[in-house]
Write a protein that holds these residues in place. Structure first.
Motif, short mmCIF file in Angstrom:
data_model
loop_
_atom_site.label_atom_id
_atom_site.label_comp_id
_atom_site.label_asym_id
_atom_site.label_seq_id
_atom_site.Cartn_x
_atom_site.Cartn_y
_atom_site.Cartn_z
N ASP A 51 1.01 -0.94 0.23
CA ASP A 51 0.12 0.19 0.01
C ASP A 51 1.07 1.01 0.06
OD1 ASP A 51 -1.77 1.59 0.49
OD2 ASP A 51 -2.71 1.20 1.90
N ASP A 52 0.61 1.93 -0.96
CA ASP A 52 1.98 2.89 -1.38
C ASP A 52 1.29 3.97 -0.54
OD1 ASP A 52 3.30 1.67 -3.77
OD2 ASP A 52 2.44 3.01 -4.95
N ARG A 53 0.64 4.30 0.04
CA ARG A 53 0.51 5.54 1.12
C ARG A 53 0.42 4.98 3.07
NH1 ARG A 53 -6.32 4.63 0.57
NH2 ARG A 53 -4.92 2.44 1.29
N VAL A 54 1.50 3.45 2.39
CA VAL A 54 1.83 3.78 3.66
C VAL A 54 3.93 3.01 3.55
CG1 VAL A 54 2.47 1.09 5.45
CG2 VAL A 54 0.18 1.92 4.88
N ALA A 72 11.94 5.47 15.77
CA ALA A 72 11.27 4.26 16.59
C ALA A 72 9.33 4.43 15.43
CB ALA A 72 10.84 4.52 17.83
N GLY A 73 9.47 4.50 14.48
CA GLY A 73 8.60 4.55 13.36
C GLY A 73 8.92 3.70 12.71
N ALA A 74 8.06 3.97 11.85
CA ALA A 74 7.44 3.11 10.51
C ALA A 74 8.35 2.15 9.67
CB ALA A 74 7.19 3.36 9.41
N LEU A 75 9.93 3.01 9.82
CA LEU A 75 11.27 3.07 8.93
C LEU A 75 11.98 1.68 9.97
CD1 LEU A 75 12.20 6.35 8.04
CD2 LEU A 75 11.80 4.14 6.12
N ALA A 76 11.93 1.35 11.23
CA ALA A 76 12.29 1.12 12.17
C ALA A 76 11.67 -0.40 12.24
CB ALA A 76 12.27 2.26 13.26
N THR A 77 10.08 -0.14 11.93
CA THR A 77 10.22 -1.70 11.48
C THR A 77 9.04 -2.27 10.73
OG1 THR A 77 7.17 -0.55 11.76
CG2 THR A 77 8.84 -0.96 13.83
N ALA A 78 8.31 -3.50 10.30
CA ALA A 78 7.47 -3.77 9.14
C ALA A 78 6.53 -2.24 8.36
CB ALA A 78 6.55 -5.22 8.56
N ALA A 79 6.31 -1.98 9.62
CA ALA A 79 5.46 -0.64 9.04
C ALA A 79 4.78 0.49 10.18
CB ALA A 79 3.70 -0.98 8.06
N TYR A 80 4.78 0.83 10.42
CA TYR A 80 3.15 1.95 11.45
C TYR A 80 4.68 2.63 12.10
CZ TYR A 80 -0.57 3.20 13.86
OH TYR A 80 -1.81 4.35 14.14
N GLY A 81 5.27 1.68 13.23
CA GLY A 81 6.57 2.28 14.13
C GLY A 81 5.76 2.11 15.10
N THR A 82 6.64 2.11 16.23
CA THR A 82 6.32 1.75 18.06
C THR A 82 6.05 3.48 18.13
OG1 THR A 82 8.57 1.79 17.98
CG2 THR A 82 8.06 -0.43 17.38
N ALA A 83 7.23 4.18 18.61
CA ALA A 83 7.04 5.32 19.43
C ALA A 83 5.81 5.94 18.70
CB ALA A 83 8.29 5.27 19.99
N LEU A 84 7.17 6.44 17.38
CA LEU A 84 5.75 7.18 16.14
C LEU A 84 4.47 6.26 15.67
CD1 LEU A 84 8.48 8.35 13.63
CD2 LEU A 84 7.59 9.13 15.58
N GLY A 85 3.75 5.13 15.68
CA GLY A 85 2.55 4.32 15.84
C GLY A 85 2.00 5.24 17.19
N VAL A 86 2.54 5.57 18.47
CA VAL A 86 2.20 5.29 19.41
C VAL A 86 0.98 6.88 18.52
CG1 VAL A 86 1.54 6.38 21.77
CG2 VAL A 86 2.42 4.51 21.19
N ILE A 87 1.89 7.67 18.02
CA ILE A 87 2.17 9.18 18.30
C ILE A 87 0.75 9.27 16.52
CG2 ILE A 87 2.96 11.07 16.65
CD1 ILE A 87 5.23 10.97 18.25
N ARG A 88 1.02 8.29 16.11
CA ARG A 88 0.15 8.11 14.55
C ARG A 88 -1.33 7.67 15.07
NH1 ARG A 88 5.18 6.05 11.77
NH2 ARG A 88 5.53 7.55 10.00
N ALA A 89 -1.32 7.13 16.59
CA ALA A 89 -2.73 6.46 16.61
C ALA A 89 -3.46 8.12 17.19
CB ALA A 89 -2.20 5.26 17.53
N ALA A 90 -2.43 8.44 17.80
CA ALA A 90 -3.08 9.65 18.67
C ALA A 90 -3.79 10.47 17.29
CB ALA A 90 -2.03 10.72 19.36
N VAL A 91 -2.83 10.75 16.33
CA VAL A 91 -3.47 11.82 15.63
C VAL A 91 -5.03 11.52 14.66
CG1 VAL A 91 -3.09 12.72 13.15
CG2 VAL A 91 -0.67 12.84 14.85
N GLU A 92 -4.54 9.65 14.30
CA GLU A 92 -5.76 9.32 14.03
C GLU A 92 -7.37 9.52 14.66
OE1 GLU A 92 -4.66 5.40 13.17
OE2 GLU A 92 -3.22 5.77 11.37
N ALA A 93 -6.36 9.53 16.03
CA ALA A 93 -8.54 9.44 16.97
C ALA A 93 -8.63 10.96 16.92
CB ALA A 93 -7.70 8.95 18.45
N GLY A 94 -8.28 12.22 15.88
CA GLY A 94 -8.28 13.53 15.58
C GLY A 94 -7.50 13.93 16.74
N LYS A 95 -6.39 13.69 17.76
CA LYS A 95 -5.33 14.49 18.32
C LYS A 95 -4.72 15.60 17.62
CE LYS A 95 -5.99 11.39 22.57
NZ LYS A 95 -5.78 10.59 23.49
#
Length: 355
Positions: A7-10, A167-190
């Motif tokens: 998925d080119d968006r990820v 600790a983002g998508a680049l450090a994982t298969a996708a999405y990230g660990t620390a940045l994954g938490v930040i992404r999830a907060a943004v996706e929750a509307g914060k």
């Protein structure tokens, strides 16, 4: 079956496609986006060692794919002989970097599958190991998204979050660990903004974290490593969130060099310090952080930036790639199974047992 959907968006730094492994060369970001193709375990081992791919979860994914490459190329009809050769392949991959436990976790998982199925034919073992490598790849993104959901409630709307290294998508298969938490907060509307330490000497914060947050349109401000304390003193940082390469049984955390310094500063300024890491990063075999092996890398990473010399020729250099943050400085550890705080020994044991 050797296909991983794209998925080119990820942002996905590793692609497992048609029997080949493609990795974005993280040494060249953000100036160039170059994809390299690997087909042998020796090539993958070199990519891990030279930091084409980096970040504990991503290293584990790459190692699993590399292990399958090695398995695919073993020529024998004996399942036992196959396993003996496969162990040698895994040993080469395991020798690339000592600190990130996900590397060893992924290889042990691959070896366990092979050893548990020695009653099958060699062809069946090879097919099964390919499925196992793909499963590790796909599970990593799922785990990171679960981790994001577990941790996003810790970030208040409007939070200004400091992070160190990538600790983002680049450090994982996708999405990230620390940045994954930040992404999830943004996706929750914060509304979340990020302050990224440059992270000397390899500049993962400046080159990688800033790059991927810009791609996701998440506000990010880059600072030099030695500016964090000043911004904290000025009330410009609300919390810190970092990843981890290995977590000992008592909650001590190994992460990119400089993390310990940030944790001490956060403690001094009463700022929450969070660690986001998958359960595979927890190493209950180590009582505390003093037992975590710390990789010492080539001093040229400090004295030079690419071909540009920054320091006097012949100068003595220390270049430990990681440091250990004691659990007493950590507010909470976020995993895919929940948030752990307080008694880390008990909490980590319970979390590992949920796997």
């Amino acid at each position: 079956m050797s296909t991983c959907p794209i998925d080119d968006r990820v942002i996905r730094p590793i692609r497992f496609i048609a029997g080949q492994c493609q990795m974005i060369d993280q040494r060249l970001l953000p100036v160039e986006e170059v994809w390299l193709t690997y087909t042998t375990y020796q090539e993958v081992a070199e990519a891990i060692r030279t930091m084409v791919v980096r970040g504990a979860p991503a290293i584990g994914v790459a190692a699993a794919i590399g292990a399958w490459f090695g398995a695919r190329d073993i020529e024998t009809e004996s399942s036992w002989d196959f396993f003996q050769e496969f162990e040698k392949v895994c040993a080469v991959l395991a020798a690339t970097r000592p600190t990130a436990v996900n590397l060893f976790w992924a290889l042990e998982r691959m070896k366990h599958f092979a050893q548990s199925n020695l009653d099958r034919s060699v062809m069946e073992l090879k097919i099964g190991l390919e499925y196992e490598a793909l499963a590790i790849t796909q599970e990593d993104e799922k785990i990171n998204r679960q981790m994001g959901q577990q941790g996003e409630s810790l970030l208040a709307d409007g939070a200004r979050v400091l992070t160190h290294c990538n600790a983002g998508a680049l450090a994982t298969a996708a999405y990230g660990t620390a940045l994954g938490v930040i992404r999830a907060a943004v996706e929750a509307g914060k509304k979340i903004s990020v302050i990224a330490d440059e992270t000397r000497p390899f500049l993962q914060g400046a080159r990688l974290t800033a790059w991927e947050l810009q791609k996701d349109n998440i506000p990010v401000t880059l600072i030099c490593d030695n500016m964090a304390g000043y911004l904290m003193s000025q009330g410009e940082i609300d919390c810190v969130i970092v990843g981890a390469d290995r977590i000992a049984a008592n909650g001590d955390v190994a992460n990119k060099i400089g993390t310990y310094t940030v944790a001490v500063l956060a403690k001094e300024h009463n700022i929450p310090f969070y660690v986001a890491a998958p359960v595979s990063t927890i190493d209950l075999s180590l009582n505390d952080g003093t037992q975590i092996p710390i990789e010492e890398r080539d001093g040229r990473e400090i004295t030079h930036y690419k071909d540009l010399q920054l320091a006097p020729e012949g100068i003595t250099v220390r270049n430990p790639a990681f440091d250990v943050t004691p659990s007493r400085l950590i507010t909470a550890i976020i995993t895919e199974h929940g948030v752990i705080s307080g008694n880390y020994q008990s909490g980590l044991e319970k979390t590992v047992n949920q796997r």
